[in-house]
Design a protein around this motif. Structure first.
Motif, PDB file in Angstrom:
ATOM      1  N   ILE A  99       0.841  -1.187   0.000  1.00  0.00           N
ATOM      2  CA  ILE A  99       0.000   0.000   0.000  1.00  0.00           C
ATOM      3  C   ILE A  99       0.880   1.243   0.000  1.00  0.00           C
ATOM      4  N   GLN A 100       0.321   2.348  -0.422  1.00  0.00           N
ATOM      5  CA  GLN A 100       1.002   3.638  -0.359  1.00  0.00           C
ATOM      6  C   GLN A 100       0.204   4.524   0.590  1.00  0.00           C
ATOM      7  N   MET A 101       0.919   5.131   1.534  1.00  0.00           N
ATOM      8  CA  MET A 101       0.228   5.893   2.581  1.00  0.00           C
ATOM      9  C   MET A 101       1.114   7.029   3.056  1.00  0.00           C
ATOM     10  N   LYS A 102       0.511   8.155   3.414  1.00  0.00           N
ATOM     11  CA  LYS A 102       1.255   9.255   4.029  1.00  0.00           C
ATOM     12  C   LYS A 102       1.369   9.011   5.527  1.00  0.00           C
ATOM     13  N   VAL A 103       2.596   9.144   6.038  1.00  0.00           N
ATOM     14  CA  VAL A 103       2.872   8.882   7.450  1.00  0.00           C
ATOM     15  C   VAL A 103       3.473  10.144   8.069  1.00  0.00           C
ATOM     16  N   LEU A 135       3.983  -3.293   2.969  1.00  0.00           N
ATOM     17  CA  LEU A 135       2.860  -4.193   3.200  1.00  0.00           C
ATOM     18  C   LEU A 135       2.040  -3.650   4.369  1.00  0.00           C
ATOM     19  N   PRO A 136       0.735  -3.910   4.397  1.00  0.00           N
ATOM     20  CA  PRO A 136      -0.113  -3.367   5.468  1.00  0.00           C
ATOM     21  C   PRO A 136       0.411  -3.654   6.870  1.00  0.00           C
ATOM     22  N   GLU A 165      11.949  -1.655   8.951  1.00  0.00           N
ATOM     23  CA  GLU A 165      12.177  -2.718   7.974  1.00  0.00           C
ATOM     24  C   GLU A 165      10.945  -2.900   7.086  1.00  0.00           C
ATOM     25  N   GLY A 166      11.193  -3.004   5.786  1.00  0.00           N
ATOM     26  CA  GLY A 166      10.104  -3.231   4.847  1.00  0.00           C
ATOM     27  C   GLY A 166       9.385  -1.982   4.390  1.00  0.00           C
ATOM     28  N   VAL A 167       9.856  -0.815   4.830  1.00  0.00           N
ATOM     29  CA  VAL A 167       9.209   0.456   4.486  1.00  0.00           C
ATOM     30  C   VAL A 167      10.144   1.281   3.606  1.00  0.00           C
TER      31      VAL A 167
END
Length: 207
Positions: A99-103, A135-136, A165-167
């Protein structure tokens, strides 16, 4: 966070207006392998949830008529001047699909940085959030920006961030500035002050 919703069959401007009058907010859930579903949510619960940072950058547990599913808040509309949420959009997420998300960015340790301790500099936050892909299950609630080593005239960029990790950050080919340190006009750094005091004394000795 858990969100309670109910399926709604009536649609259109009139139906949505009646929902809002009754204290409900219309919304929609889409994405994944299922068809879109129109829903209604308790307005007050949604209004207060929207004030929380975590609500905007976390996987939400959306329960519709007793059945739960993981979703992301993708969009919402509010009234121009009333404290009224007009509509909310949620997207289903699949555990094995990125997914793509603003953090949000949380800035830490500015007070111990050389820029602040030695030069009384001001740390300017250029970005307050970044868009990430993961990933979610890897989605972080926020990303910490460590400012402990920043000095005057230097900046922290996207490439300097320590990511979970993973981001990965979606930078669109640009290594954007995240924060920068500048000395406010009229301020004298701790290093410059002794030198300034010594100059008049040296001149007096020559006389």
């Amino acid at each position: 966070m858990k969100v309670i919703a109910f399926k709604r069959d009536l649609q259109g401007t009139g139906a949505s207006r009646r929902l809002r009058i009754s204290g409900q907010t219309p919304g929609i859930v889409y994405g994944g392998t299922e068809a879109p579903v129109t829903i209604s949510l308790d307005h007050n619960a949604l209004y207060h949830a929207l004030k929380k940072e975590v609500f905007h950058s976390s996987i939400l547990d959306l329960e519709i008529d007793g059945v739960s599913q993981p979703v992301l808040l993708r969009d919402f509309q509010v009234h121009a001047y009333k404290q009224l949420v007009l509509h909310a959009d949620f997207q289903r997420v699949l555990a094995d699909k990125a997914i793509q998300m603003k953090v949000a960015l949380h800035f830490a340790n500015a007070e111990v940085s050389p820029a602040v301790k030695l030069h009384a500099a001001t740390i300017s936050h250029v970005l307050n959030e970044v868009e990430v892909s993961c990933l979610p299950g890897k989605l972080p609630e926020f990303i910490t920006v460590d400012l402990s080593n920043i000095d005057v005239g230097h900046s922290v960029h996207l490439a300097d961030l320590t990511l979970p990790e993973g981001v990965t950050v979606i930078a669109h080919g640009k290594n954007q500035t995240v924060a920068t340190a500048l000395v406010p006009p009229g301020h004298v750094s701790a290093e410059a002050a002794p030198a300034a005091d010594a100059a008049p004394a040296a001149k007096k000795g020559k006389k």
